[in-house]
Structures are given as structure tokens and as C-alpha cells.
Design an enzyme around this catalytic site. Structure first.
Site, PDB file in Angstrom:
ATOM      1  N   LYS A 176       0.831  -1.209   0.000  1.00 58.77           N
ATOM      2  CA  LYS A 176       0.000   0.000   0.000  1.00 58.77           C
ATOM      3  C   LYS A 176       0.859   1.250   0.000  1.00 58.77           C
ATOM      4  O   LYS A 176       0.645   2.171  -0.783  1.00 58.77           O
ATOM      5  CB  LYS A 176      -0.925   0.017   1.229  1.00 58.77           C
ATOM      6  N   THR A 177       1.820   1.280   0.917  1.00 58.80           N
ATOM      7  CA  THR A 177       2.686   2.452   0.993  1.00 58.80           C
ATOM      8  C   THR A 177       3.492   2.571  -0.297  1.00 58.80           C
ATOM      9  O   THR A 177       3.703   3.654  -0.829  1.00 58.80           O
ATOM     10  CB  THR A 177       3.602   2.350   2.225  1.00 58.80           C
TER      11      THR A 177
ATOM     12  N   GLN B 177      -5.657  -3.061  10.874  1.00 53.31           N
ATOM     13  CA  GLN B 177      -4.539  -2.411  11.556  1.00 53.31           C
ATOM     14  C   GLN B 177      -4.947  -1.108  12.228  1.00 53.31           C
ATOM     15  O   GLN B 177      -4.108  -0.257  12.502  1.00 53.31           O
ATOM     16  CB  GLN B 177      -3.403  -2.142  10.569  1.00 53.31           C
TER      17      GLN B 177
ATOM     18  N   ARG C 216       4.909  -7.498  10.955  1.00 53.05           N
ATOM     19  CA  ARG C 216       6.139  -6.733  10.724  1.00 53.05           C
ATOM     20  C   ARG C 216       7.266  -7.662  10.292  1.00 53.05           C
ATOM     21  O   ARG C 216       8.289  -7.224   9.788  1.00 53.05           O
ATOM     22  CB  ARG C 216       6.608  -5.970  11.985  1.00 53.05           C
TER      23      ARG C 216
ATOM     24  N   ASP D  12      -1.941   7.845   3.585  1.00 58.82           N
ATOM     25  CA  ASP D  12      -1.500   6.516   4.048  1.00 58.82           C
ATOM     26  C   ASP D  12      -2.160   6.231   5.403  1.00 58.82           C
ATOM     27  O   ASP D  12      -2.546   7.153   6.110  1.00 58.82           O
ATOM     28  CB  ASP D  12       0.032   6.505   4.194  1.00 58.82           C
ATOM     29  N   GLU D  13      -2.279   4.965   5.769  1.00 57.84           N
ATOM     30  CA  GLU D  13      -2.823   4.546   7.084  1.00 57.84           C
ATOM     31  C   GLU D  13      -4.190   5.208   7.330  1.00 57.84           C
ATOM     32  O   GLU D  13      -4.457   5.734   8.413  1.00 57.84           O
ATOM     33  CB  GLU D  13      -1.849   4.924   8.218  1.00 57.84           C
TER      34      GLU D  13
END
Ligand code: ATP
Ligand code: MG
Length: 739
Positions: free
Chosen positions: A48-49, A269, A615, A238-239
Site C-alpha cells: 500500500k505504501t 490495523q 512486521r 496513508d494509514e
């Protein structure tokens, strides 16, 4: 013929910019869908990022927009910096100037400086820190006759901040929102507080967005909104799952112009509900932006399938998810190591050993992270790493001994041990607040200089004369008396007890107990941890010496280092190997989070577990301890329910402690440490209570710590008990007696 047809099928590779190579189809779709609203809703590590970064590069490279025409929002300043570097790298090192790339706060502040006059400020307004906010509100309370002793200003500010997070101006909150707060007047105080801010040409953090929303919403300033609509041809976020209402409103206003808004996020998330983030924003995207293109990414490029399946199994226990399953081309990979250890010390020792082993295998320490749930957990790892000479950095916060509350506490201990320690005394003479101002301290220093004596002796001298105001004099005399009394206990009292006594009697603990900021509970935990860790040292001076050496011995600059941080701080990052310690009920999931928010709190904790696991690129290590030391006494811990939720087939479990505490472990024997009395006591109690008692649902039982309660559920050796006074808890059967 055949040859030429093959040739014509080959895409014209040479014209394709390098940054578009290696993207999968949906990623490419997200990058090339430049017009209209786009939501990329996808799990961790699906790129995504990377999509946002590439999109940014693509917009610039194709000349669709100048940097100043793109608004890009990241969650942290660090993420903004990384994105800048990545875009420059994608564009072959081309410097990019003048862009609007940053956090919500930094971008809103930049905007507000341009239009400050529209909300009655001038463009050089000050941004207040939380302390100033409180001071200002306190003034307002006093003027309005609301007692700051009854209504703690910090708690009142927290409520005002929450209103601001929800985009509510004073006009939009009423008596029903204030409820009982501030004698039912909080909404009025809010209005007066805003007036005061204006009068001193200042803003608090919440105002940055709130003022901008006010301006952009006001039809009288349609020209401003129009200007931004023309300016920002593309908006990217983002996020997105962690935006609060104010951030969301601000984005929606800005995006009304071009409608070219691209948000990326993952509902699994969302971990900032406690700070007002609303995961609903992401679920509502299609309604807010009709015709939005929703793109889902399913290929994960970060982790092995084992890690993905384990993370998926854990998060599947949450309800109301959008639901998505990820796959990876990275193969199955290694199983997740789950390890049960005797206590926190053994856990840190084990993590240290594993890290050394990774090093021996040629792994870079930069690819290793330790992700904790609570800040206090870092201490044991830090101590161990220093002992082993493993370089580390605490990311997103100071190292344990550098934290404000720890430094304050250490300053108290230093003055107890060493009265001549001027710096330590100066640090705490007015902490907690005792009405000793800078002017007094200056008078004391001036006197000390002219007589060649230290601050401590200057205080002793000047409290004998009339130099100081009577009230100041009494306060200082009391403080000196306290220090003398604490000092006299140095030889007779056990030093962790003395340390606890000093922090209690000085009012320092109380100060944090009354503090209503979100950081306060963490600070209290750190202080307890500080005291817990002390009994490994012979005396208070020996402990202080250890800390001084630790503080000096910390240069990880330049070389490689292990990253130590909280799960919250790890969002968006990735490492080859990730250690996830402290998976124990009460610690993770956090008891506080469950007590305050029930099932919602538990589900947010579970999302944190999902963030933690995802992660890891190659290997995840989960650990739990059977005993945690809190405030010098032992707490029996049981493995987190999240450990049980890890699928057995993807886990390699080894434990130094039988699940029900079945006897001394071999690890413990080989540790070479003299068994501590407390450990033996716990051990014996466990064995005793294992003597064949059979529990059933509905039994009334007694637990040492929680008292009487009724068993509501049984899972192996774990009992869910509804305690009469402590509420619902999960405990091991070995700590419970049948009534
Ligand atoms: P998170 O939800 O954790 O923020 P994310 O969806 O933002 O994750 P990224 O950080 O963008 O994921 O990507 C994860 C990793 O996968 C990065 O190392 C990234 O460079 C890599 N990656 C993403 N897409 C591709 C691709 N098409 N080919 C190769 N690697 C990729
Ligand atoms: Mg990301």
C-alpha cells in the site's frame, strides 16, 4: 511471420518507466487510476505504501502535477521523510521541492499560517504544548468559579481535545455533551478557553485542524476553499484506517474539488481508537465518494506464508471485519517460535541469545526488532543488550533511563545518597509543584556562589533567615527534613522499599496518579518497573552507579542496531526477525484496555497483535513469562489468549515452565543464579495447588490476589473467573483454591 508476431506482442519495455516494473496488476491499477476517488483496502505488507510512493513519482514524472499540487498525508514525520527519499530515488535522485507532504498536523499548521486572520489569529501564532493548555484552562476555570481541585484541569482538557478530534467547535457542543463535567459547564469553559487562546494569539494541536475545517466550511470564505481545490489536484493518504473525524472532515473538504483522492489502509490495523480514530471512515469511503474505485491487494511481499497464516488466524477472532486473506510467493518459511520463560529476566536473556545466534548466522542487527506492548518492558531488554554489548536503539521514545519520570525519580535517589548533587536537587526541588519558582532557585544559587557552597547547603542556610518568603521557607524546610529522614533509612531499610517510600512521600507518585494525560499510566508503570529492577543491586548507591554507566554506554551511532519499540510505533515498518515478548494476559492484551473498552478494547489489542506479527519478513518469536515482577513483588502471569490463537501447525512451542508451572525448569537451573526466595514460594504454591483439585463451572473459589469469585469458564488449566471485587479475570488453576 511468426517471429514478427511475437515481436509485436512484446510490450514496449523501453518506454516504460523503471518504477512501474515489478508491480502486480492491482497495484498498477491503483497507480494508474489517477482520476477520481480510489481506496486501496488491503492487508499488511501488500504494498500500500509502495503504491502511494510510486503514484507520487508517477504523477511527477508524467508531468500530471507539480509537487506543490499534490497533498500527501503520512502518519509520522519519519514516514514523510522516507517517502520523500523513496520518491527522489524512484525518480533517479531528482530533488523535489515545494511539496505538501507530511502529517495531518504539519500540513494543517502550514495552511493555517496562511489564513490565520480568518479565525482571529495572526500568522505568527504560537502552538501551545499540553502544559500550557492546562495552565490556560486553569485560569479560565478560576475566572468562572469552577474548582480546579474538584475538576482536574488535565481531565477537562482531555475532554476538550476529544471534542476537537471529533471536529466539534464550542458552538457545536452543548450542556448534554458536558454532562456533569465541570459542574455541567465544560461546554462554556470550552468557549472561554478558545477565546483566551485567541487573545494570546495561540493554538493548541487540535485547533490546527479544527480552525482549518471552520474556515473551509464557511461559505463566506469560499474563495479559500476554491483556492485549495484548484491547488491540490491530487490527494493521497496513508494509514487511512487511523484517521479521526476532524482529519476526515478536512480531507473530505479538500477532496471535493478534484475528487482525485487516493487513500490506502487496512481495517485490521486500526490501533488508535483510544485517540479518537474511527475505523468507520474507511468503511464509509464508497458512500462519501460515489463512484470510488476500490482496489484490493492480496499478494503480500513482506512475509512468509507461515507468518501470514498465523496473523490471519489471530485476527480472525475479531468480529465485523471486512475479511481478507493474504498469500505470499516467499514460501512457507520457518515456524513461529513460541517460548514460555520463567520471568522477564529469563525472557530478556533468551531474546539476547537468539539475537546473538542471528548475528552469528550473518544477519544484520538492523533487520531485528523487539516490539513491546508497554513502554516499561524495554528496561529488561536494554539491560541485557548492554550487558551483551548488542547495540540497540529505542525507537519513537527515549531509552528507559532517559525517560522524564525515571530521570526525576533518579534525581530524588541521587539527592538521598549525595546531598551535594546540585543538578539532581534542582531538577526535583519543584517537582511535583511546591511553589518554588525559578527566582527562588536563582536566589539560592547566587547565595551558594558567593559563599562557595552547594545548593543543598544554601537551602539549609537560607531557611534559617528571612531571605525567602515564609511559605517558600516552610516548604523547603519540610523537603530538607524529608531528605534527611530518607537518608537516615539508607542503612536500615531495603533499598527498593526506600525508593518506593521516597517516591510516595515526596508526592511524586501522586503527581502522576492525578495526571490525566494518556501518558500518565505508562509513566507510573515505568516507575514501578524502575523499583522492581533495583533489587538486583546491592544498595541504592550501587544501583545509581549502574545507571550512570548504562547511560554513558550507549553509542549505537553509525553501526547497526536492534530496534526496540512499542507495537504502536512499529506500524508500517518491516524487519527480517521480530521478537514479540510479554504475551501474557493483562499485559497483552492490556488489562487497562479491556477494562476501559471491553470487547472493543480487546479487539484493538488483537489488531496490535496482527500488526506485530506482520512486521516480520522471515521469522517471528513470541514469548511469555510465568512471573512478572511488579513493584518488587511477583505477579503470576498466564500466557496471552493470543498465544492460544496461533495455529498449532505454524508454531514451534518450547517452554521452560510447564504450562501449569510444573516444577523447576532446566533453564532456570542452568542460569547459575541463586534461586530467589520469592521464586521458591511461587513454585511451592503451584505444586501444592496441583494436588488433584478438580474445578467445574459455577464453583466458588478463592484467589490470593483477586479474592472470591465464581468460575465462568474452563480451558485446560485456565479458568475464567468472575471475581466479586476485581471483575472478570483469567487465571491459572494452580493459584486458586476451592472455597
Ligand atoms: P503495511 O500495512 O504494513 O503498512 P504496506 O501494505 O504499506 O504494509 P509496503 O510497506 O508498501 O506494504 O510493502 C511491503 C514490502 O513489500 C516492502 O518491502 C515493499 O518494497 C515490497 N513490495 C511491495 N510491492 C512489491 C512488488 N510489486 N514487488 C516487490 N516488492 C514489493
Ligand atoms: Mg504501509
Amino acid at each position: 511471420m511468426e517471429l514478427s508476431s511475437t515481436t509485436s506482442l512484446t510490450p514496449p519495455q523501453s518506454h516504460e518507466p523503471a518504477y512501474l516494473e515489478n508491480l502486480n496488476d492491482p497495484q498498477r491499477e491503483a497507480i494508474e487510476a489517477l482520476d477520481g476517488p480510489v481506496l486501496v483496502l488491503a492487508g499488511a505488507g501488500t504494498g500500500k505504501t509502495r503504491v502511494l510512493t510510486t503514484r507520487l513519482a508517477h504523477l511527477l514524472q508524467t508531468g500530471r502535477a507539480y509537487p506543490s499540487q499534490i497533498l500527501a498525508v503520512t502518519f509520522t514525520n519519519k514516514a514523510a521523510q522516507e517517502m520523500k527519499e523513496r520518491v527522489s530515488a524512484l525518480l533517479g535522485g531528482m530533488p523535489v521541492e515545494g511539496w505538501w507532504l507530511g502529517t495531518f498536523h504539519s500540513l494543517a499548521a502550514r495552511m493555517l499560517r496562511r489564513h490565520a486572520d480568518l479565525v482571529g489569529l495572526s500568522s505568527n501564532f504560537t502552538i501551545l504544548d499540553p502544559d500550557d493548555q492546562i495552565r490556560l484552562l486553569k485560569q479560565v476555570m478560576e475566572v468562572s468559579g469552577v474548582d480546579p481541585k474538584k475538576w482536574v484541569p488535565k481531565a477537562m482538557i482531555a475532554m476538550i481535545d476529544r471534542w476537537k478530534d471529533r471536529g466539534l467547535t464550542p458552538e457545536q457542543v452543548g450542556a448534554e455533551d458536558a454532562g456533569e463535567l465541570a459542574d455541567g459547564k465544560l461546554h462554556l469553559l470550552y468557549a472561554q478557553y478558545q477565546q483566551r487562546l485567541r487573545a494570546i494569539n495561540a493554538c493548541d494541536f487540535g485547533d490546527l485542524l479544527l480552525h482549518m475545517i471552520t474556515i473551509l466550511r464557511n461559505p463566506a470564505h469560499a474563495d479559500v476553499l476554491g483556492e485549495y481545490h484548484r491547488r491540490f489536484r491530487y490527494i493521497m493518504v496513508d494509514e487511512y484506517q487511523d484517521t479521526n473525524v476532524a482529519q476526515y472532515l478536512w480531507l473530505r473538504l479538500l477532496a471535493q474539488g478534484s475528487q482525485n483522492i487516493c487513500c490506502v489502509g487496512d481495517d485490521d490495523q486500526s490501533i488508535y481508537g483510544w485517540r479518537g480514530a474511527e475505523v468507520g471512515n474507511i468503511l464509509r469511503f464508497e458512500t462519501d465518494f460515489p463512484g470510488a474505485k476500490i482496489i484490493r491487494l492480496e499478494q503480500n511481499y513482506r512475509s512468509t506464508n507461515t507468518i501470514l497464516k498465523a496473523a490471519h488466524a489471530v485476527i480472525s477472532n475479531n468480529e465485523g471485519r471486512l475479511g481478507k486473506e493474504l498469500w505470499s510467493a516467499a514460501g512457507e518459511g520457518e515456524k513461529i517460535t513460541v517460548r514460555g520463560l520463567w520471568d522477564g529476566e529469563a525472557e530478556a536473556r533468551w531474546v539476547g541469545e537468539e539475537i546473538e545466534q542471528l548475528q552469528r548466522k550473518g544477519r544484520s542487527l538492523n533487520q531485528v526488532a523487539v516490539l513491546v506492548r508497554a513502554g516499561f518492558q524495554t528496561r529488561e531488554f536494554e539491560e541485557r543488550f548492554i550487558q551483551l554489548g548488542v547495540p540497540y536503539k529505542v525507537i519513537g521514545g527515549p531509552r528507559f533511563y532517559e525517560r522524564m519520570e525515571i530521570r526525576d525519580a533518579l534525581a530524588y535517589f541521587r539527592v538521598v545518597v549525595q546531598p551535594a548533587d546540585d543538578l539532581a536537587l534542582e531538577r526535583i526541588v519543584n517537582t511535583p509543584k511546591r511553589g518554588i519558582g525559578d527566582a527562588t532557585v536563582q536566589t539560592l544559587y547566587a547565595y551558594g556562589r558567593s559563599h562557595g557552597i552547594n545548593l543543598h547547603d544554601s537551602i539549609l542556610d537560607l531557611t534559617q533567615t528571612d531571605e525567602l518568603r515564609p511559605k517558600v521557607k516552610t516548604t523547603l524546610m519540610k523537603l530538607m527534613d524529608d531528605f534527611m529522614r530518607w537518608r537516615s533509612l539508607l542503612d536500615t531499610m531495603k533499598h527498593p522499599e526506600l525508593a518506593a517510600l521516597v517516591l510516595e512521600e515526596s508526592g511524586y507518585m501522586q503527581m502522576w496518579k492525578e495526571d490525566k494525560t494518556p501518558e500518565a499510566p505508562g509513566r507510573l508503570e515505568n516507575l514501578k518497573e524502575l523499583i522492581s529492577g533495583m533489587d538486583q543491586y546491592e544498595s541504592l548507591p550501587a544501583f545509581l552507579e549502574h545507571v550512570a554507566l548504562v547511560l554513558e554506554n550507549q553509542d549505537a551511532s553509525g553501526g547497526e542496531y536492534v530496534s526496540v519499540m512499542t507495537l504502536h510505533g512499529a506500524k508500517g515498518l518491516e524487519f527480517e526477525a521480530v521478537f514479540l515478548p510479554g504475551w501474557e494476559e493483562g499485559l497483552f492484551p492490556s488489562q487497562r484496555s479491556m477494562d476501559e473498552n471491553g470487547l472493543k478494547g480487546l479487539e484493538e489489542e488483537r489488531r496490535l497483535a496482527y500488526v506485530g506479527l506482520t512486521r516480520a519478513k522471515e521469522k517471528a518469536y513470541v514469548s511469555y513469562a510465568a512471573n512478572r515482577r511488579m513493584y518488587g513483588s511477583w505477579v503470576n502471569a498466564i500466557p496471552s489468549r493470543f498465544v492460544d490463537e496461533l495455529p498449532k501447525e505454524h508454531v514451534e512451542l518450547s517452554s521452560d515452565i510447564g504450562l501449569a508451572g510444573s516444577g523447576r525448569s532446566s533453564h532456570w537451573d542452568s542460569s547459575g543464579l541463586a534461586p530467589k526466595v520469592q521464586k521458591r514460594q511461587i513454585h511451592e504454591r503451584k505444586v501444592l495447588s496441583e494436588s488433584g483439585v478438580i474445578f467445574s463451572r459455577g464453583d466458588r473459589v478463592f484467589h490470593d490476589k483477586f479474592g472470591y469469585g465464581i468460575i465462568t469458564n474452563i480451558e485446560g488449566h485456565k479458568l475464567d473467573i468472575n471475581f466479586d471485587h476485581s471483575g472478570h479475570k483469567r487465571v491459572m488453576d494452580s493459584f486458586v483454591e476451592k472455597n
